[in-house]
Design an enzyme around this catalytic site. Structure first.
Site, PDB file in Angstrom:
ATOM      1  N   ASP A  92      72.891 -28.215  62.035  1.00 19.98           N
ATOM      2  CA  ASP A  92      73.878 -28.208  60.946  1.00 19.98           C
ATOM      3  C   ASP A  92      73.310 -28.776  59.644  1.00 19.98           C
ATOM      4  O   ASP A  92      74.061 -29.232  58.772  1.00 19.98           O
ATOM      5  CB  ASP A  92      75.150 -28.985  61.335  1.00 19.98           C
ATOM      6  CG  ASP A  92      75.816 -28.412  62.579  1.00 19.98           C
ATOM      7  OD1 ASP A  92      75.764 -27.182  62.756  1.00 19.98           O
ATOM      8  OD2 ASP A  92      76.359 -29.196  63.380  1.00 19.98           O
ATOM      9  N   ASN A 129      74.838 -19.640  59.646  1.00 17.93           N
ATOM     10  CA  ASN A 129      75.844 -20.242  60.532  1.00 17.93           C
ATOM     11  C   ASN A 129      77.078 -20.637  59.728  1.00 17.93           C
ATOM     12  O   ASN A 129      76.981 -20.912  58.527  1.00 17.93           O
ATOM     13  CB  ASN A 129      75.252 -21.499  61.191  1.00 17.93           C
ATOM     14  CG  ASN A 129      76.209 -22.160  62.159  1.00 17.93           C
ATOM     15  OD1 ASN A 129      76.876 -21.485  62.954  1.00 17.93           O
ATOM     16  ND2 ASN A 129      76.288 -23.482  62.114  1.00 17.93           N
ATOM     17  N   SER A 171      81.706 -24.691  55.934  1.00 22.43           N
ATOM     18  CA  SER A 171      80.478 -24.426  55.183  1.00 22.43           C
ATOM     19  C   SER A 171      79.715 -23.288  55.855  1.00 22.43           C
ATOM     20  O   SER A 171      79.661 -23.216  57.091  1.00 22.43           O
ATOM     21  CB  SER A 171      79.556 -25.649  55.195  1.00 22.43           C
ATOM     22  OG  SER A 171      80.235 -26.822  54.818  1.00 22.43           O
ATOM     23  N   HIS A 214      80.021 -23.610  59.833  1.00 20.49           N
ATOM     24  CA  HIS A 214      80.281 -24.905  60.468  1.00 20.49           C
ATOM     25  C   HIS A 214      81.615 -25.434  59.944  1.00 20.49           C
ATOM     26  O   HIS A 214      81.879 -25.379  58.739  1.00 20.49           O
ATOM     27  CB  HIS A 214      79.148 -25.887  60.131  1.00 20.49           C
ATOM     28  CG  HIS A 214      79.344 -27.233  60.745  1.00 20.49           C
ATOM     29  ND1 HIS A 214      79.115 -27.473  62.083  1.00 20.49           N
ATOM     30  CD2 HIS A 214      79.777 -28.408  60.226  1.00 20.49           C
ATOM     31  CE1 HIS A 214      79.387 -28.742  62.349  1.00 20.49           C
ATOM     32  NE2 HIS A 214      79.793 -29.334  61.236  1.00 20.49           N
TER      33      HIS A 214
END
Ligand code: GRF
Length: 229
Positions: free
Chosen positions: A146, A108, A137, A110
């Site tokens: 997260d 992912n 990030s 973020h």
């Protein structure tokens, strides 16, 4: 064989576009096997179609609960045999079953310097907290929102006259550098997650991930290898 990406989006898809552009420029030796959206209106779907990439849209109204929706995503995605699942503005919480199914393959981006500012409205939170540095990030996804192991981050300064929009624009520009770069390491088979944590070339990486502006030698340019013509 070319590293196969599945990209999951909900919105504009500018990160998806950065990945498409990086592949088309021959910098990222990977292919996007499919783009999946949970929103029929996601502008990113048009980006995928323009690039000739298969698209899937799943509407949550057609599923009784999150578990069923996520099983449907798995069934769709697995037909494309993805090596890496790339979350690029996919605005849904993922079930533990989904996260575990793709453990070590699910990444992912973020918009904050994790572990600071998890969740939504990160740019506003950075301004309100008086942060002087902010950024983005890329991390492997775990059950904690997260909170998965960080791979790499890119910083931007927070300026005195910044508002949410100006700061967000500056962070997004860095996202377009950071995500394709991390995916290069993945595509080259160098980046893995195992019980010890994130490994690059079989060695543990720094606890808060690499800093895009201070990459060690060997990570700054793509390793030699086959390129898409
Ligand atoms: C990005 O800011 C990303 O960090 C966050 O969602 C946003 C997606 O933007 N996860 P886009 O759809 O790639 O334009």
């Amino acid at each position: 064989m070319t590293h196969r990406l599945a990209v999951l989006i909900s919105g504009n898809g500018t990160n998806l576009q950065a990945i498409i552009d990086s592949i088309e420029a021959g910098q990222l030796p990977a292919s996007i096997a499919v783009v999946l959206s949970n929103k029929t209106t996601a502008a990113g779907l048009q980006r995928a179609i323009r690039a000739g990439i298969a698209t899937i849209t799943l509407n949550k109204e057609n599923y009784p609960d999150r578990a069923a929706f996520d099983q449907a995503m798995i069934a769709e995605l697995d037909q494309f045999q993805p090596d890496t699942i790339v979350l690029a503005g996919f605005m849904r919480i993922l079930s533990p079953a989904f996260v575990h199914h793709y453990s070590g393959r699910l990444i992912n981006i973020h918009p904050s310097l994790l572990p600071r500012h998890k969740g939504l409205h990160t740019h506003l939170h950075a301004i309100e907290a008086g942060d002087t540095e902010h950024g983005c990030s890329v991390h492997f996804v775990s059950d904690e929102l997260d909170g998965g192991p960080i791979i790499a981050r890119a910083q931007v300064p927070v300026l005195a006259n910044d508002n949410e929009e100006t700061l967000s624009n500056r962070v997004q520009a860095r996202e377009y550098e950071l995500y394709p770069r991390v995916l290069e390491w993945r595509a080259a088979g160098r980046l893995t997650l195992d019980p010890r944590g994130v490994q690059l070339d079989g060695q543990p990486i720094p606890a808060d991930g690499f800093d895009l502006d201070q990459l060690p030698a060997g990570l700054t340019t793509a390793p030699a290898g086959p390129r898409r013509s």
